[in-house]
Write a protein that holds these residues in place. Structure first.
Motif, PDB file in Angstrom:
ATOM      1  N   ARG A  13       0.836  -1.197   0.000  1.00  0.00           N
ATOM      2  CA  ARG A  13       0.000   0.000   0.000  1.00  0.00           C
ATOM      3  C   ARG A  13       0.869   1.245   0.000  1.00  0.00           C
ATOM      4  O   ARG A  13       1.947   1.279   0.586  1.00  0.00           O
ATOM      5  N   TRP A  17      -2.080   7.004   5.362  1.00  0.00           N
ATOM      6  CA  TRP A  17      -2.310   5.905   6.282  1.00  0.00           C
ATOM      7  C   TRP A  17      -3.726   5.968   6.842  1.00  0.00           C
ATOM      8  O   TRP A  17      -4.221   7.045   7.179  1.00  0.00           O
ATOM      9  N   SER A  18      -4.336   4.811   6.937  1.00  0.00           N
ATOM     10  CA  SER A  18      -5.665   4.753   7.530  1.00  0.00           C
ATOM     11  C   SER A  18      -5.528   4.646   9.040  1.00  0.00           C
ATOM     12  O   SER A  18      -4.489   4.231   9.553  1.00  0.00           O
ATOM     13  N   PRO A  19      -6.568   5.005   9.767  1.00  0.00           N
ATOM     14  CA  PRO A  19      -6.536   4.858  11.226  1.00  0.00           C
ATOM     15  C   PRO A  19      -6.240   3.423  11.647  1.00  0.00           C
ATOM     16  O   PRO A  19      -5.557   3.194  12.645  1.00  0.00           O
ATOM     17  N   GLU A  20      -6.755   2.483  10.877  1.00  0.00           N
ATOM     18  CA  GLU A  20      -6.520   1.079  11.228  1.00  0.00           C
ATOM     19  C   GLU A  20      -5.040   0.732  11.126  1.00  0.00           C
ATOM     20  O   GLU A  20      -4.491   0.016  11.968  1.00  0.00           O
ATOM     21  N   GLU A  21      -4.415   1.243  10.079  1.00  0.00           N
ATOM     22  CA  GLU A  21      -2.987   0.992   9.924  1.00  0.00           C
ATOM     23  C   GLU A  21      -2.199   1.641  11.051  1.00  0.00           C
ATOM     24  O   GLU A  21      -1.272   1.042  11.611  1.00  0.00           O
ATOM     25  N   ASP A  22      -2.580   2.866  11.361  1.00  0.00           N
ATOM     26  CA  ASP A  22      -1.909   3.552  12.473  1.00  0.00           C
ATOM     27  C   ASP A  22      -2.034   2.739  13.755  1.00  0.00           C
ATOM     28  O   ASP A  22      -1.077   2.574  14.508  1.00  0.00           O
ATOM     29  N   ASP A 308      -7.256  10.131  13.613  1.00  0.00           N
ATOM     30  CA  ASP A 308      -7.391   9.878  12.197  1.00  0.00           C
ATOM     31  C   ASP A 308      -6.036  10.105  11.581  1.00  0.00           C
ATOM     32  O   ASP A 308      -5.143  10.642  12.208  1.00  0.00           O
ATOM     33  N   SER A 309      -5.903   9.670  10.385  1.00  0.00           N
ATOM     34  CA  SER A 309      -4.579   9.730   9.806  1.00  0.00           C
ATOM     35  C   SER A 309      -4.229  11.115   9.310  1.00  0.00           C
ATOM     36  O   SER A 309      -3.093  11.396   9.024  1.00  0.00           O
ATOM     37  N   SER A 310      -5.187  11.957   9.190  1.00  0.00           N
ATOM     38  CA  SER A 310      -4.830  13.306   8.767  1.00  0.00           C
ATOM     39  C   SER A 310      -5.784  14.299   9.387  1.00  0.00           C
ATOM     40  O   SER A 310      -6.905  13.984   9.733  1.00  0.00           O
ATOM     41  N   SER A 313      -9.244  14.913   7.564  1.00  0.00           N
ATOM     42  CA  SER A 313     -10.383  14.054   7.813  1.00  0.00           C
ATOM     43  C   SER A 313     -11.019  14.385   9.152  1.00  0.00           C
ATOM     44  O   SER A 313     -12.182  14.137   9.363  1.00  0.00           O
TER      45      SER A 313
END
Length: 427
Positions: A13, A17-22, A308-310, A313
């Motif tokens: 990927r 980054w998504s929150p899940e990845e974080d 959140d990743s950013s 969002s």
DNA sequence: AAGTGTGACAACCGCCGCCCA
DNA sequence: GTGGGCGGCGGTTGTCACACT
């Protein structure tokens, strides 16, 4: 070329980054540390390359990040450091705890450069634009400070600020760094100070005003004095800012300096006295979870609800924007970067002082009394998806500060607090 | 309301140096 | 000595939100 070897092995990927990845990355590093970055993604179940994980951690997820806007002192120091070090962002970042090289680089390219030009200063040479040959080649960055300096005969005090510094009598030093870097950086027969000495002097000059010169932890701890950095404990000013009432619902950790501390407040969250906007203080506040939370769903739920990743969002989710923009996990002990698995930390639990290894603290591998458990317990049910959980301390603080400082409360201040409060679901 | 410009910042790319087999 | 793996660094690009027209 292009990408690391680990990136070739499988389809990985890219992008935000998504929150899940974080969450996966945070949990993994909290549990095992990063060790070899190339093995992190596999172990953490991430479809990313190790390099990407490392970058995400260093630039965004690392607990000791300050975030928030740069103070004027920080900007000034960056400018002066840049005059000495050039585009060596990591070196500059090393003098600004809680700031990343990426952050500083971005700030430089998007803001400081422009400001300097507006002031008639060439951002590369730190000389007046009028003195810069051509004047239109200022987009060519110096490869670094040394080359920049050596090419012009080593002129550390290229900027007005540095000229001022250089004009001061520099204290002779006998330290190891007080020797010429090399022939190119210190002209023969020159009385010009070495770069290191100059840097020392520069930093010393900032010592009293720089917001992040040293990492000092303060905040609302459920267990008063649970974990404090040595420099914090030994400092009566910062100790005075300890919360009078312990709030079992939240640990907040704040990297701040003495001037950020307002001992009158009944909470460790302090307002920057010279920058009324809360965005630079509260928004850079970190949430701390008790060690015993590590590995369970608390982090997951809290993070999913509040991070959140950013930031963008977050804006879409207005209710939790403020908290999301600042969330991070923080040890609350000392500078994260100073911590190693074997480094001793002193933890006070109730009336007991425990000497623990950092890794033990991180994993909660120490005895927790029933009283402690009882104090921490209420935290968990209030952390849930959606970013709403009680923060009594913040609310109390706001009320008291409103009473005390009503006359001087700025619109910005109220607005920022409103944002934060909305984020916490208190208004 | 839609299009465009701009700023902020996250993330990627490519290179370099270190370490180790 | 050498080549691969890796971490780190600096430059650059991509993305998003917001302001402006």
């Amino acid at each position: 070329m292009g990408g690391h070897s680990c990136c070739y092995k499988q389809k990985l990927r890219k992008g935000l980054w998504s929150p899940e990845e974080d969450e996966k990355l945070i949990k993994h590093i909290a549990k095992y540390g990063h060790g070899c970055w190339s093995s992190v993604p596999k172990q953490a179940g991430l479809q990313r390359c190790g390099k990407s994980c490392r970058l995400r951690w260093i630039n965004y997820l690392r607990p000791d990040l300050k975030r928030g806007t740069f103070s004027q002192q920080e900007e000034d120091l960056i400018i002066e450091l840049h005059a000495v070090l050039g585009n060596r962002w990591s070196k500059i970042a090393a003098h600004l705890p809680g700031r990343t090289d990426n952050e500083i680089k971005n700030l430089w390219n998007s803001c400081i450069k422009k400001k300097l030009r507006q002031r008639g200063i060439d951002p590369n040479t730190h000389k007046p634009l009028a003195e810069v040959e051509g004047g239109d080649d200022d987009d060519k960055p110096p490869s670094n400070g040394e080359k920049n300096s050596s090419s012009s005969g080593l002129q550390f005090p290229a900027s007005p600020a540095n000229a001022k510094l250089a004009a001061k009598e520099l204290t002779p030093s006998t330290s190891a760094v007080d020797k010429p870097l090399d022939e190119s950086t210190t002209p023969k027969g020159s009385s010009m100070p070495t770069k290191e000495l100059f840097l020392d002097q520069l930093l010393a000059n900032h010592e009293s005003t720089l917001t992040c010169r040293s990492s000092i932890s303060m905040g609302c701890f459920p267990l008063p004095q649970l974990s404090l950095a040595p420099d914090f404990c030994s400092n009566p000013t910062t100790l005075a800012a300890l919360p009078m009432s312990s709030n079992p619902l939240l640990w907040l950790n704040q990297t701040a300096t003495q001037y950020d501390v307002n001992p009158e407040l009944n909470c460790g969250i302090a307002r920057s006295t010279d920058a009324p906007s809360l965005s630079t203080t509260i928004l850079s506040t970190s949430m701390v979870l008790p060690p015993s939370c590590a590995g369970d769903d608390t982090i997951s739920n809290w993070y999913a609800g509040n991070c959140d990743s950013s930031r963008r969002s977050m804006v879409n989710d207005g209710a939790s924007m403020a908290l999301q923009s600042s969330c991070s996990f923080n040890s609350g002990i000392s500078a994260w970067s100073d911590l190693t698995p074997d480094k001793d930390v002193q933890v006070q639990l109730g009336e007991d002082n425990l000497d623990l290894k950092w890794s033990e603290y991180l994993h909660g591998a120490f005895p927790v009394t029933a009283a402690v458990q009882a104090q921490c317990q209420p935290l968990y049910p209030d952390i849930k998806r959606g970013g709403r959980f009680a923060i009594n301390g913040l609310s109390t603080w706001h009320q008291s500060s409103q009473l005390q400082q009503q006359s001087q409360a700025s619109d910005i201040y109220s607005k920022d607090f409103h944002s934060v409060s909305m984020g916490f679901g208190q208004i």
